[in-house]
Motif scaffolding. Structure first.
Motif, PDB file in Angstrom:
ATOM      1  N   ALA A 178      -3.049 -12.927   2.195  1.00 13.22           N
ATOM      2  CA  ALA A 178      -3.377 -12.424   0.855  1.00 13.22           C
ATOM      3  C   ALA A 178      -2.732 -11.061   0.655  1.00 13.22           C
ATOM      4  N   LEU A 179      -1.513 -11.071   0.102  1.00  9.16           N
ATOM      5  CA  LEU A 179      -0.788  -9.837  -0.189  1.00  9.16           C
ATOM      6  C   LEU A 179      -1.088  -9.392  -1.617  1.00  9.16           C
ATOM      7  N   VAL A 180      -1.526  -8.161  -1.771  1.00  8.85           N
ATOM      8  CA  VAL A 180      -1.917  -7.649  -3.093  1.00  8.85           C
ATOM      9  C   VAL A 180      -1.072  -6.423  -3.426  1.00  8.85           C
ATOM     10  N   PRO A 181      -0.195  -6.518  -4.437  1.00  9.99           N
ATOM     11  CA  PRO A 181       0.627  -5.365  -4.825  1.00  9.99           C
ATOM     12  C   PRO A 181      -0.151  -4.434  -5.750  1.00  9.99           C
ATOM     13  N   PHE A 182       0.233  -3.160  -5.772  1.00  4.70           N
ATOM     14  CA  PHE A 182      -0.427  -2.194  -6.649  1.00  4.70           C
ATOM     15  C   PHE A 182       0.469  -0.975  -6.818  1.00  4.70           C
ATOM     16  N   LEU A 183       0.186  -0.211  -7.865  1.00 11.70           N
ATOM     17  CA  LEU A 183       0.865   1.064  -8.069  1.00 11.70           C
ATOM     18  C   LEU A 183      -0.026   2.181  -7.550  1.00 11.70           C
ATOM     19  N   PRO A 184       0.437   2.984  -6.616  1.00 18.70           N
ATOM     20  CA  PRO A 184      -0.370   4.116  -6.139  1.00 18.70           C
ATOM     21  C   PRO A 184      -0.652   5.083  -7.283  1.00 18.70           C
ATOM     22  N   THR A 185      -1.717   5.825  -7.164  1.00 19.17           N
ATOM     23  CA  THR A 185      -2.072   6.819  -8.174  1.00 19.17           C
ATOM     24  C   THR A 185      -0.912   7.785  -8.387  1.00 19.17           C
ATOM     25  N   GLY A 186      -0.536   7.976  -9.645  1.00 17.10           N
ATOM     26  CA  GLY A 186       0.560   8.886  -9.970  1.00 17.10           C
ATOM     27  C   GLY A 186       1.912   8.220 -10.084  1.00 17.10           C
ATOM     28  N   SER A 187       2.011   6.965  -9.651  1.00 15.92           N
ATOM     29  CA  SER A 187       3.288   6.246  -9.765  1.00 15.92           C
ATOM     30  C   SER A 187       3.386   5.584 -11.127  1.00 15.92           C
ATOM     31  N   LYS A 188       4.609   5.384 -11.594  1.00 17.56           N
ATOM     32  CA  LYS A 188       4.816   4.716 -12.870  1.00 17.56           C
ATOM     33  C   LYS A 188       5.567   3.415 -12.640  1.00 17.56           C
ATOM     34  N   ALA A 189       5.584   2.578 -13.658  1.00 26.58           N
ATOM     35  CA  ALA A 189       6.136   1.228 -13.500  1.00 26.58           C
ATOM     36  C   ALA A 189       7.634   1.168 -13.738  1.00 26.58           C
ATOM     37  N   TRP A 190       8.273   2.310 -13.994  1.00 28.34           N
ATOM     38  CA  TRP A 190       9.719   2.288 -14.217  1.00 28.34           C
ATOM     39  C   TRP A 190      10.341   3.570 -13.665  1.00 28.34           C
ATOM     40  N   GLY A 191      11.669   3.561 -13.584  1.00 28.90           N
ATOM     41  CA  GLY A 191      12.369   4.671 -12.959  1.00 28.90           C
ATOM     42  C   GLY A 191      12.228   4.595 -11.444  1.00 28.90           C
ATOM     43  N   LYS A 192      12.491   5.711 -10.762  1.00 23.18           N
ATOM     44  CA  LYS A 192      12.301   5.768  -9.320  1.00 23.18           C
ATOM     45  C   LYS A 192      10.812   5.890  -9.043  1.00 23.18           C
ATOM     46  N   THR A 193      10.276   4.963  -8.297  1.00 27.41           N
ATOM     47  CA  THR A 193       8.835   4.908  -8.136  1.00 27.41           C
ATOM     48  C   THR A 193       8.467   4.417  -6.743  1.00 27.41           C
ATOM     49  N   THR A 194       7.185   4.270  -6.508  1.00 26.48           N
ATOM     50  CA  THR A 194       6.653   3.738  -5.261  1.00 26.48           C
ATOM     51  C   THR A 194       5.694   2.611  -5.589  1.00 26.48           C
ATOM     52  N   VAL A 195       5.802   1.504  -4.866  1.00 27.99           N
ATOM     53  CA  VAL A 195       4.893   0.383  -5.046  1.00 27.99           C
ATOM     54  C   VAL A 195       4.224   0.094  -3.704  1.00 27.99           C
ATOM     55  N   GLY A 196       2.934  -0.176  -3.757  1.00 23.80           N
ATOM     56  CA  GLY A 196       2.192  -0.480  -2.540  1.00 23.80           C
ATOM     57  C   GLY A 196       1.900  -1.963  -2.437  1.00 23.80           C
ATOM     58  N   VAL A 197       1.800  -2.451  -1.199  1.00 24.01           N
ATOM     59  CA  VAL A 197       1.360  -3.831  -0.943  1.00 24.01           C
ATOM     60  C   VAL A 197       0.326  -3.754   0.173  1.00 24.01           C
ATOM     61  N   ARG A 198      -0.862  -4.283  -0.089  1.00 27.94           N
ATOM     62  CA  ARG A 198      -1.903  -4.284   0.936  1.00 27.94           C
ATOM     63  C   ARG A 198      -2.260  -5.701   1.344  1.00 27.94           C
ATOM     64  N   CYS A 199      -2.619  -5.843   2.578  1.00 29.89           N
ATOM     65  CA  CYS A 199      -3.094  -7.121   3.107  1.00 29.89           C
ATOM     66  C   CYS A 199      -4.616  -7.081   3.116  1.00 29.89           C
ATOM     67  N   THR A 200      -5.228  -8.112   2.571  1.00 31.42           N
ATOM     68  CA  THR A 200      -6.693  -8.163   2.525  1.00 31.42           C
ATOM     69  C   THR A 200      -7.266  -9.243   3.428  1.00 31.42           C
ATOM     70  N   ALA A 201      -6.435 -10.136   3.949  1.00 26.63           N
ATOM     71  CA  ALA A 201      -6.927 -11.196   4.849  1.00 26.63           C
ATOM     72  C   ALA A 201      -5.735 -11.844   5.557  1.00 26.63           C
ATOM     73  N   PRO A 202      -5.871 -12.138   6.844  1.00 32.01           N
ATOM     74  CA  PRO A 202      -7.054 -11.860   7.690  1.00 32.01           C
ATOM     75  C   PRO A 202      -7.051 -10.442   8.249  1.00 32.01           C
ATOM     76  N   SER A 203      -5.917  -9.744   8.175  1.00 28.89           N
ATOM     77  CA  SER A 203      -5.836  -8.364   8.661  1.00 28.89           C
ATOM     78  C   SER A 203      -5.968  -7.395   7.498  1.00 28.89           C
ATOM     79  N   ASN A 204      -6.071  -6.132   7.817  1.00 29.22           N
ATOM     80  CA  ASN A 204      -6.118  -5.089   6.799  1.00 29.22           C
ATOM     81  C   ASN A 204      -5.033  -4.060   7.084  1.00 29.22           C
ATOM     82  N   TRP A 205      -4.008  -4.024   6.238  1.00 23.56           N
ATOM     83  CA  TRP A 205      -2.976  -3.010   6.349  1.00 23.56           C
ATOM     84  C   TRP A 205      -2.377  -2.758   4.975  1.00 23.56           C
ATOM     85  N   THR A 206      -1.729  -1.623   4.845  1.00 23.79           N
ATOM     86  CA  THR A 206      -1.104  -1.237   3.574  1.00 23.79           C
ATOM     87  C   THR A 206       0.271  -0.651   3.866  1.00 23.79           C
ATOM     88  N   ILE A 207       1.224  -1.013   3.045  1.00 24.95           N
ATOM     89  CA  ILE A 207       2.573  -0.465   3.189  1.00 24.95           C
ATOM     90  C   ILE A 207       3.062  -0.007   1.821  1.00 24.95           C
TER      91      ILE A 207
END
Length: 236
Positions: free
Chosen positions: A73-102
């Motif tokens: 279960a990979l869940v993408p998200f925008l970190p606080t302060g990031s925007k959806a365009w231009g040079k940005t950062t996007v996060g992907v977290r794992c919610t099952a079966p492990s827990n990690w974020t990149i």
């Protein structure tokens, strides 16, 4: 050390310390990095679809030495302060079966049409089509509220003087006054089953839908909603 490096290094450290976040033996399945990047790309595509124009999206590579436990279960998200365009950062977290974020670097370039002043325009001028010039280009770094449809500007009053080529923005435009100070107006009071019209003189400027005030011949001040045609409407 740039901002992204400062952000990612401690977060990668957190991933390494998370329970079952890293594949530690040959039998444990490792997460496909391309799948993470695909999820991040599709997420940014979804966000950019709300913007006018065409989006070109690139998501940075993941360090091949980072062995994350396989995720269902990979869940993408925008970190606080990031925007959806231009040079940005996007996060992907794992919610099952492990827990990690990149966190991944990304660049979202959106090309679309927008409008600038076709020539010098004076403050208070009501805009017409010939006052607008269409440009097609990168909009990722344009300020919020730029004009991308001529209907957003035509018939509006510009609140500041601008030179030729100046980007036109919604916050520099307003609807023209339908009631002007000193103008003879009709104040219409509307109630349950009745309507009364009074002649008066406007004491302020107001665009359609704004509050307008007027004074009657006997000195009574009335206020209501400005309507086209020099009308102030009072609903009881």
């Amino acid at each position: 050390m740039d901002y992204f490096t400062k952000l990612v290094i401690p977060l990668v450290g957190a991933v390494l310390l998370s329970s079952h976040a890293v594949a530690t033996n040959k039998d444990e399945q490792k997460q496909d990095h391309d799948k993470i990047r695909q999820v991040a790309t599709e997420y940014l595509q979804q966000l950019s679809s709300a913007q006018p124009g065409d989006a070109e999206i690139s998501v940075g590579a993941i360090d091949g030495r980072l062995n994350l436990a396989e995720c269902q279960a990979l869940v993408p998200f925008l970190p606080t302060g990031s925007k959806a365009w231009g040079k940005t950062t996007v996060g992907v977290r794992c919610t099952a079966p492990s827990n990690w974020t990149i966190y991944l670097r990304a660049n979202v370039q959106i090309t679309a049409e927008y409008y600038v002043a076709a020539h010098s325009i004076s403050k208070g001028q009501i805009l017409a089509l010939e006052d607008l010039s269409k440009i097609k280009g990168e909009i990722s770094n344009l300020p919020v509220g730029f004009i991308n449809n001529p209907d957003q500007a035509i018939g509006k009053t510009i609140q500041v003087s601008v030179s030729s080529g100046t980007l036109l923005r919604m916050d520099s435009l307003k609807n023209p006054a339908v009631v002007q100070q000193g103008q003879a107006v009709r104040v219409i009071s509307i109630g349950n089953g009745f309507q009364v019209t009074t002649e008066a003189q406007a004491i302020n400027n107001a665009s359609e839908g704004q509050i307008a005030k007027a004074k009657t011949a006997n000195g009574v001040t009335l206020s209501g909603i400005a309507k086209a045609g020099g009308i102030i409407e009072i609903s009881n």
